[in-house]
Design a protein around this motif. Sequence first.
Motif, PDB file in Angstrom:
ATOM      1  N   ALA A 137       0.868  -1.183   0.000  1.00 10.52           N
ATOM      2  CA  ALA A 137       0.000   0.000   0.000  1.00 10.52           C
ATOM      3  C   ALA A 137       0.903   1.230   0.000  1.00 10.52           C
ATOM      4  CB  ALA A 137      -0.907   0.008   1.223  1.00 10.52           C
ATOM      5  N   SER A 138       0.701   2.113  -0.946  1.00 12.22           N
ATOM      6  CA  SER A 138       1.547   3.301  -1.076  1.00 12.22           C
ATOM      7  C   SER A 138       0.887   4.510  -0.418  1.00 12.22           C
ATOM      8  CB  SER A 138       1.831   3.584  -2.553  1.00 12.22           C
ATOM      9  OG  SER A 138       0.605   3.786  -3.241  1.00 12.22           O
ATOM     10  N   GLU A 139       1.665   5.585  -0.315  1.00 10.20           N
ATOM     11  CA  GLU A 139       1.169   6.823   0.292  1.00 10.20           C
ATOM     12  C   GLU A 139      -0.081   7.303  -0.441  1.00 10.20           C
ATOM     13  OE1 GLU A 139       2.933  11.030   2.005  1.00 10.20           O
ATOM     14  OE2 GLU A 139       4.168   9.820   0.662  1.00 10.20           O
ATOM     15  N   GLY A 140      -1.064   7.746   0.334  1.00  9.60           N
ATOM     16  CA  GLY A 140      -2.314   8.240  -0.226  1.00  9.60           C
ATOM     17  C   GLY A 140      -3.393   7.181  -0.352  1.00  9.60           C
ATOM     18  N   THR A 141      -3.024   5.914  -0.208  1.00 11.49           N
ATOM     19  CA  THR A 141      -3.994   4.823  -0.293  1.00 11.49           C
ATOM     20  C   THR A 141      -4.947   4.884   0.892  1.00 11.49           C
ATOM     21  OG1 THR A 141      -2.399   3.390  -1.405  1.00 11.49           O
ATOM     22  CG2 THR A 141      -4.255   2.306  -0.328  1.00 11.49           C
ATOM     23  N   LYS A 142      -6.246   4.746   0.637  1.00 12.74           N
ATOM     24  CA  LYS A 142      -7.222   4.643   1.721  1.00 12.74           C
ATOM     25  C   LYS A 142      -7.314   3.192   2.136  1.00 12.74           C
ATOM     26  CE  LYS A 142     -11.006   7.097   2.306  1.00 12.74           C
ATOM     27  NZ  LYS A 142     -10.585   7.630   3.592  1.00 12.74           N
ATOM     28  N   LEU A 143      -7.066   2.944   3.424  1.00 13.43           N
ATOM     29  CA  LEU A 143      -7.161   1.592   3.969  1.00 13.43           C
ATOM     30  C   LEU A 143      -8.489   1.422   4.693  1.00 13.43           C
ATOM     31  CD1 LEU A 143      -3.609   1.109   5.516  1.00 13.43           C
ATOM     32  CD2 LEU A 143      -4.425   0.379   3.267  1.00 13.43           C
ATOM     33  N   ARG A 144      -9.053   0.253   4.549  1.00 10.16           N
ATOM     34  CA  ARG A 144     -10.268  -0.145   5.275  1.00 10.16           C
ATOM     35  C   ARG A 144      -9.865  -1.359   6.115  1.00 10.16           C
ATOM     36  NH1 ARG A 144     -15.868   0.041   5.233  1.00 10.16           N
ATOM     37  NH2 ARG A 144     -16.913  -1.980   5.265  1.00 10.16           N
ATOM     38  N   ILE A 145      -9.940  -1.233   7.437  1.00  5.38           N
ATOM     39  CA  ILE A 145      -9.478  -2.268   8.357  1.00  5.38           C
ATOM     40  C   ILE A 145     -10.715  -2.916   8.976  1.00  5.38           C
ATOM     41  CG2 ILE A 145      -8.029  -2.771  10.345  1.00  5.38           C
ATOM     42  CD1 ILE A 145      -6.729   0.098   9.641  1.00  5.38           C
ATOM     43  N   VAL A 146     -10.972  -4.153   8.582  1.00  2.00           N
ATOM     44  CA  VAL A 146     -12.180  -4.869   8.985  1.00  2.00           C
ATOM     45  C   VAL A 146     -11.807  -5.876  10.071  1.00  2.00           C
ATOM     46  CG1 VAL A 146     -14.085  -6.315   8.202  1.00  2.00           C
ATOM     47  CG2 VAL A 146     -13.092  -4.604   6.644  1.00  2.00           C
ATOM     48  N   ASN A 147     -12.411  -5.725  11.246  1.00  2.00           N
ATOM     49  CA  ASN A 147     -12.130  -6.569  12.409  1.00  2.00           C
ATOM     50  C   ASN A 147     -13.370  -7.355  12.786  1.00  2.00           C
ATOM     51  OD1 ASN A 147      -9.439  -5.221  13.396  1.00  2.00           O
ATOM     52  ND2 ASN A 147     -10.843  -3.573  12.876  1.00  2.00           N
ATOM     53  N   ASN A 148     -13.267  -8.664  12.808  1.00  2.00           N
ATOM     54  CA  ASN A 148     -14.368  -9.531  13.220  1.00  2.00           C
ATOM     55  C   ASN A 148     -13.927 -10.384  14.389  1.00  2.00           C
ATOM     56  OD1 ASN A 148     -16.645  -9.258  11.198  1.00  2.00           O
ATOM     57  ND2 ASN A 148     -14.903  -9.579   9.841  1.00  2.00           N
ATOM     58  N   THR A 149     -14.735 -10.398  15.451  1.00  2.00           N
ATOM     59  CA  THR A 149     -14.419 -11.282  16.556  1.00  2.00           C
ATOM     60  C   THR A 149     -14.617 -12.722  16.103  1.00  2.00           C
ATOM     61  OG1 THR A 149     -16.663 -11.107  17.435  1.00  2.00           O
ATOM     62  CG2 THR A 149     -15.011  -9.584  18.330  1.00  2.00           C
ATOM     63  N   VAL A 150     -13.823 -13.618  16.669  1.00  2.00           N
ATOM     64  CA  VAL A 150     -13.895 -15.034  16.337  1.00  2.00           C
ATOM     65  C   VAL A 150     -14.392 -15.831  17.547  1.00  2.00           C
ATOM     66  CG1 VAL A 150     -12.556 -17.071  15.638  1.00  2.00           C
ATOM     67  CG2 VAL A 150     -12.062 -14.832  14.622  1.00  2.00           C
ATOM     68  N   SER A 151     -13.797 -15.550  18.705  1.00  2.00           N
ATOM     69  CA  SER A 151     -14.211 -16.241  19.924  1.00  2.00           C
ATOM     70  C   SER A 151     -14.065 -15.300  21.114  1.00  2.00           C
ATOM     71  CB  SER A 151     -13.387 -17.511  20.148  1.00  2.00           C
ATOM     72  OG  SER A 151     -12.050 -17.174  20.443  1.00  2.00           O
ATOM     73  N   PHE A 152     -14.859 -15.573  22.143  1.00  6.16           N
ATOM     74  CA  PHE A 152     -14.824 -14.772  23.359  1.00  6.16           C
ATOM     75  C   PHE A 152     -15.077 -15.707  24.528  1.00  6.16           C
ATOM     76  CE2 PHE A 152     -15.788 -11.586  26.464  1.00  6.16           C
ATOM     77  CZ  PHE A 152     -15.160 -10.444  26.023  1.00  6.16           C
ATOM     78  N   GLY A 153     -14.018 -16.403  24.926  1.00  7.78           N
ATOM     79  CA  GLY A 153     -14.124 -17.370  26.008  1.00  7.78           C
ATOM     80  C   GLY A 153     -13.599 -16.806  27.314  1.00  7.78           C
ATOM     81  N   ALA A 154     -13.622 -17.639  28.345  1.00  3.74           N
ATOM     82  CA  ALA A 154     -13.144 -17.222  29.659  1.00  3.74           C
ATOM     83  C   ALA A 154     -11.618 -17.122  29.692  1.00  3.74           C
ATOM     84  CB  ALA A 154     -13.616 -18.213  30.723  1.00  3.74           C
ATOM     85  N   ARG A 155     -10.930 -17.953  28.902  1.00  6.24           N
ATOM     86  CA  ARG A 155      -9.466 -17.967  28.932  1.00  6.24           C
ATOM     87  C   ARG A 155      -8.812 -17.255  27.760  1.00  6.24           C
ATOM     88  NH1 ARG A 155     -10.594 -23.468  30.705  1.00  6.24           N
ATOM     89  NH2 ARG A 155     -10.526 -23.959  28.503  1.00  6.24           N
ATOM     90  N   THR A 156      -9.439 -17.264  26.594  1.00  4.88           N
ATOM     91  CA  THR A 156      -8.878 -16.564  25.444  1.00  4.88           C
ATOM     92  C   THR A 156      -9.989 -15.943  24.608  1.00  4.88           C
ATOM     93  OG1 THR A 156      -8.910 -18.492  23.972  1.00  4.88           O
ATOM     94  CG2 THR A 156      -6.890 -18.133  25.251  1.00  4.88           C
ATOM     95  N   VAL A 157      -9.622 -14.885  23.918  1.00  9.22           N
ATOM     96  CA  VAL A 157     -10.506 -14.228  22.957  1.00  9.22           C
ATOM     97  C   VAL A 157      -9.702 -14.021  21.686  1.00  9.22           C
ATOM     98  CG1 VAL A 157     -11.890 -13.088  24.738  1.00  9.22           C
ATOM     99  CG2 VAL A 157      -9.909 -11.901  23.778  1.00  9.22           C
TER     100      VAL A 157
END
Length: 187
Positions: A137-157
């Motif tokens: 990705a070069s200077e001036g590029t618009k980035l779209r950062i998509v974050n999706n949760t996968v798991s949400f447990g008591a010991r790890t997320v």
Amino acid sequence: MAEGIKSHQSSQPRYLGQHLSDSQRAGILKFADVILRGKGPFAQTIGERLEITEVAVFEREEDGKTQMRVVFEIDVSGEMLNSGGMMHGGCTMFLVDVYVLLHPACSSIALVALGIATHKYANFVSQAISTVFHAPASEGTKLRIVNNTVSFGARTVSARVEIWDATNRRLVATGVHNQMPPSAPKL
């Protein structure tokens, strides 16, 4: 936006899916604001420019569990580049993880937002981060950062991250971020 919460966003994110109360929305935005614009010099100007454009709570079809999707946008600037004029791999990792004085953001904001939405408040630290680089990705590029949760447990997320070059419509990087509750210090 909830009363009393100030946002540095130029526009409000879209809220999709299951209902979030005004206090939950305010909590998500407040956490993001503190993390992205709080103390700590490391890449602070990059964190300050990340804008949340979408927050979605949804039920995953496969198991019926509540999940979260949080989308950010940012334009690649000179401070994000390597000597070849492309976004530095370290900057890409920062966008997957984003730590400002040990406080998480991008993928972590999705995880904290899920905790807020499901009333499972917790404190997490990174356990493992994996990143695959797909395109520059070069200077001036618009980035779209998509974050999706996968798991949400008591010991790890965990959360899965895709960084898209919205300007040229191609995938820049993907990552998976696993977190766990911190252990007590042994002094």
